[in-house]
Write a protein that holds these residues in place. Structure first.
Motif, PDB file in Angstrom:
ATOM      1  N   SER A 289      -3.829  -3.924   5.877  1.00  0.00           N
ATOM      2  CA  SER A 289      -3.323  -4.489   4.622  1.00  0.00           C
ATOM      3  C   SER A 289      -2.051  -3.782   4.175  1.00  0.00           C
ATOM      4  CB  SER A 289      -4.378  -4.390   3.515  1.00  0.00           C
ATOM      5  OG  SER A 289      -5.495  -5.179   3.835  1.00  0.00           O
ATOM      6  N   THR A 290      -1.964  -2.499   4.416  1.00  0.00           N
ATOM      7  CA  THR A 290      -0.768  -1.733   4.053  1.00  0.00           C
ATOM      8  C   THR A 290       0.433  -2.233   4.848  1.00  0.00           C
ATOM      9  OG1 THR A 290      -2.198   0.152   3.612  1.00  0.00           O
ATOM     10  CG2 THR A 290       0.157   0.608   3.802  1.00  0.00           C
TER      11      THR A 290
ATOM     12  N   VAL B 143      12.160  -3.668   8.237  1.00  0.00           N
ATOM     13  CA  VAL B 143      11.540  -4.962   8.485  1.00  0.00           C
ATOM     14  C   VAL B 143      12.660  -5.992   8.404  1.00  0.00           C
ATOM     15  CG1 VAL B 143       9.894  -6.686   7.643  1.00  0.00           C
ATOM     16  CG2 VAL B 143       9.328  -4.254   7.499  1.00  0.00           C
ATOM     17  N   TYR B 144      12.657  -6.927   9.351  1.00  0.00           N
ATOM     18  CA  TYR B 144      13.682  -7.964   9.404  1.00  0.00           C
ATOM     19  C   TYR B 144      13.026  -9.337   9.334  1.00  0.00           C
ATOM     20  CZ  TYR B 144      16.551  -4.167  11.231  1.00  0.00           C
ATOM     21  OH  TYR B 144      17.214  -2.977  11.402  1.00  0.00           O
TER      22      TYR B 144
ATOM     23  N   ALA C  70      10.099  -5.536  13.242  1.00  0.00           N
ATOM     24  CA  ALA C  70      10.122  -4.220  12.593  1.00  0.00           C
ATOM     25  C   ALA C  70      10.577  -3.198  13.612  1.00  0.00           C
ATOM     26  CB  ALA C  70       8.753  -3.855  12.049  1.00  0.00           C
ATOM     27  N   GLN C  71      11.279  -2.187  13.117  1.00  0.00           N
ATOM     28  CA  GLN C  71      11.733  -1.082  13.954  1.00  0.00           C
ATOM     29  C   GLN C  71      11.417   0.225  13.247  1.00  0.00           C
ATOM     30  OE1 GLN C  71      15.910  -1.788  14.558  1.00  0.00           O
ATOM     31  NE2 GLN C  71      15.545  -3.378  16.078  1.00  0.00           N
ATOM     32  N   GLY C  72      10.653   1.077  13.927  1.00  0.00           N
ATOM     33  CA  GLY C  72      10.337   2.400  13.395  1.00  0.00           C
ATOM     34  C   GLY C  72       9.629   2.368  12.061  1.00  0.00           C
ATOM     35  N   LEU C  73       8.819   1.360  11.829  1.00  0.00           N
ATOM     36  CA  LEU C  73       8.181   1.163  10.531  1.00  0.00           C
ATOM     37  C   LEU C  73       7.023   2.136  10.324  1.00  0.00           C
ATOM     38  CD1 LEU C  73       8.167  -0.652   7.988  1.00  0.00           C
ATOM     39  CD2 LEU C  73       6.512  -2.109   9.180  1.00  0.00           C
ATOM     40  N   SER C  74       7.090   2.880   9.239  1.00  0.00           N
ATOM     41  CA  SER C  74       5.989   3.748   8.798  1.00  0.00           C
ATOM     42  C   SER C  74       5.594   3.291   7.408  1.00  0.00           C
ATOM     43  CB  SER C  74       6.419   5.213   8.768  1.00  0.00           C
ATOM     44  OG  SER C  74       6.670   5.665  10.075  1.00  0.00           O
ATOM     45  N   VAL C  75       4.277   3.115   7.199  1.00  0.00           N
ATOM     46  CA  VAL C  75       3.796   2.596   5.925  1.00  0.00           C
ATOM     47  C   VAL C  75       2.701   3.480   5.359  1.00  0.00           C
ATOM     48  CG1 VAL C  75       4.385   0.213   6.520  1.00  0.00           C
ATOM     49  CG2 VAL C  75       2.101   1.062   7.027  1.00  0.00           C
ATOM     50  N   GLY C  76       2.620   3.487   4.046  1.00  0.00           N
ATOM     51  CA  GLY C  76       1.607   4.270   3.351  1.00  0.00           C
ATOM     52  C   GLY C  76       1.878   4.183   1.867  1.00  0.00           C
ATOM     53  N   TYR C  77       1.061   4.878   1.094  1.00  0.00           N
ATOM     54  CA  TYR C  77       1.182   4.814  -0.352  1.00  0.00           C
ATOM     55  C   TYR C  77       1.848   6.037  -0.960  1.00  0.00           C
ATOM     56  CZ  TYR C  77      -1.631   0.661  -0.103  1.00  0.00           C
ATOM     57  OH  TYR C  77      -2.069  -0.605   0.180  1.00  0.00           O
ATOM     58  N   ARG C  78       1.968   7.120  -0.196  1.00  0.00           N
ATOM     59  CA  ARG C  78       2.618   8.321  -0.714  1.00  0.00           C
ATOM     60  C   ARG C  78       3.560   8.865   0.346  1.00  0.00           C
ATOM     61  NH1 ARG C  78      -1.833  12.407  -2.085  1.00  0.00           N
ATOM     62  NH2 ARG C  78      -2.462  11.730  -0.032  1.00  0.00           N
ATOM     63  N   ALA C  79       4.732   9.257  -0.087  1.00  0.00           N
ATOM     64  CA  ALA C  79       5.708   9.831   0.834  1.00  0.00           C
ATOM     65  C   ALA C  79       5.085  10.995   1.591  1.00  0.00           C
ATOM     66  CB  ALA C  79       6.949  10.294   0.069  1.00  0.00           C
ATOM     67  N   GLY C  80       5.302  11.035   2.877  1.00  0.00           N
ATOM     68  CA  GLY C  80       4.764  12.106   3.697  1.00  0.00           C
ATOM     69  C   GLY C  80       3.350  11.858   4.177  1.00  0.00           C
TER      70      GLY C  80
ATOM     71  N   ALA D 127       5.659  -7.877   3.450  1.00  0.00           N
ATOM     72  CA  ALA D 127       5.955  -8.814   2.363  1.00  0.00           C
ATOM     73  C   ALA D 127       6.744  -8.182   1.228  1.00  0.00           C
ATOM     74  CB  ALA D 127       4.659  -9.403   1.825  1.00  0.00           C
ATOM     75  N   LYS D 128       7.132  -6.943   1.385  1.00  0.00           N
ATOM     76  CA  LYS D 128       7.920  -6.188   0.398  1.00  0.00           C
ATOM     77  C   LYS D 128       7.168  -5.978  -0.913  1.00  0.00           C
ATOM     78  CE  LYS D 128      12.697  -5.530  -0.993  1.00  0.00           C
ATOM     79  NZ  LYS D 128      14.025  -6.119  -1.127  1.00  0.00           N
ATOM     80  N   GLN D 129       5.828  -5.997  -0.843  1.00  0.00           N
ATOM     81  CA  GLN D 129       5.020  -5.640  -2.008  1.00  0.00           C
ATOM     82  C   GLN D 129       4.829  -4.137  -2.074  1.00  0.00           C
ATOM     83  OE1 GLN D 129       1.343  -7.801  -1.865  1.00  0.00           O
ATOM     84  NE2 GLN D 129       2.289  -9.697  -2.519  1.00  0.00           N
ATOM     85  N   LEU D 130       5.085  -3.481  -0.963  1.00  0.00           N
ATOM     86  CA  LEU D 130       4.978  -2.036  -0.849  1.00  0.00           C
ATOM     87  C   LEU D 130       6.173  -1.577  -0.030  1.00  0.00           C
ATOM     88  CD1 LEU D 130       3.101   0.448  -1.320  1.00  0.00           C
ATOM     89  CD2 LEU D 130       2.031  -0.103   0.863  1.00  0.00           C
ATOM     90  N   ALA D 131       6.904  -0.600  -0.535  1.00  0.00           N
ATOM     91  CA  ALA D 131       8.086  -0.123   0.177  1.00  0.00           C
ATOM     92  C   ALA D 131       7.675   0.669   1.417  1.00  0.00           C
ATOM     93  CB  ALA D 131       8.933   0.759  -0.736  1.00  0.00           C
ATOM     94  N   PRO D 132       8.300   0.380   2.560  1.00  0.00           N
ATOM     95  CA  PRO D 132       8.014   1.183   3.755  1.00  0.00           C
ATOM     96  C   PRO D 132       8.429   2.637   3.522  1.00  0.00           C
ATOM     97  CG  PRO D 132       9.270  -0.789   4.327  1.00  0.00           C
ATOM     98  CD  PRO D 132       9.263  -0.681   2.828  1.00  0.00           C
TER      99      PRO D 132
END
Length: 174
Positions: A45-46, A62-63, A7-17, A52-57
């Protein structure tokens, strides 16, 4: 050695921002075992769901095997990666064999018809996880520990290059 997952520069969460985790960078080689440890609500988990592409970064990439996941089809991702989450799955009217068999669906055609080779893979996975005696038992009628083993059989049936496991609860150490 080439990375199986990175992964490079990966930010994850459920709402933009509203990132739960930001700027994640990692590289995992084949055969490596990596542990993700953190407090409840820290985003473990996020991260796994985003991998796993169940939630969009929210941002970053992700590679899988050097290929950007964003350009991969779900079926191709499922052939390379199996995500084993400890949460409950909906399995009404499914036997333990049926649940394990869902790991073969990335390899079936549009109708999801299992071949004799698929049935052999299912039987092998259930034997490996010591769940063959549960094959015809409704999944809803077995213990939590047995469910974990059946779900592991499902992940093994998938024949992924990468197996991502999640364990909830207190670690077995103090």
């Amino acid at each position: 050695m080439a990375e199986i997952l990175s992964a490079q520069g990966l930010s994850v969460g459920y709402r933009a921002g509203h990132a739960v985790v930001s700027g994640l960078e990692f590289s995992i080689a084949p055969g490596e075992i990596v542990t993700l440890i953190g407090a409840n609500g820290a985003g473990k988990s996020t991260i796994l769901k985003s991998i796993a592409k169940q939630l969009a970064p929210l941002s970053g990439m992700v590679y899988l095997g050097g290929i950007p996941e964003s350009g991969m089809k779900e079926r191709d991702i499922a052939r390379k990666l199996s995500l084993f989450l400890t949460g409950q799955i909906r399995t009404e009217l499914m036997t333990c064999r049926d649940v394990a068999a869902t790991g073969r669906y990335p390899y079936t055609g549009r109708l999801g018809i299992l071949s004799s080779a698929d049935h052999e893979k299912i039987a092998e996975a259930m034997q490996l996880t010591h769940t063959e005696s549960l094959a015809d038992t409704p999944f809803t009628e077995i213990s939590d520990g047995q469910r974990q083993r059946v779900l592991l059989a499902r992940a093994i049936c998938q024949e992924p290059e990468l197996l991502v496991l999640q364990r909830n609860g207190t670690p077995p150490f103090s």
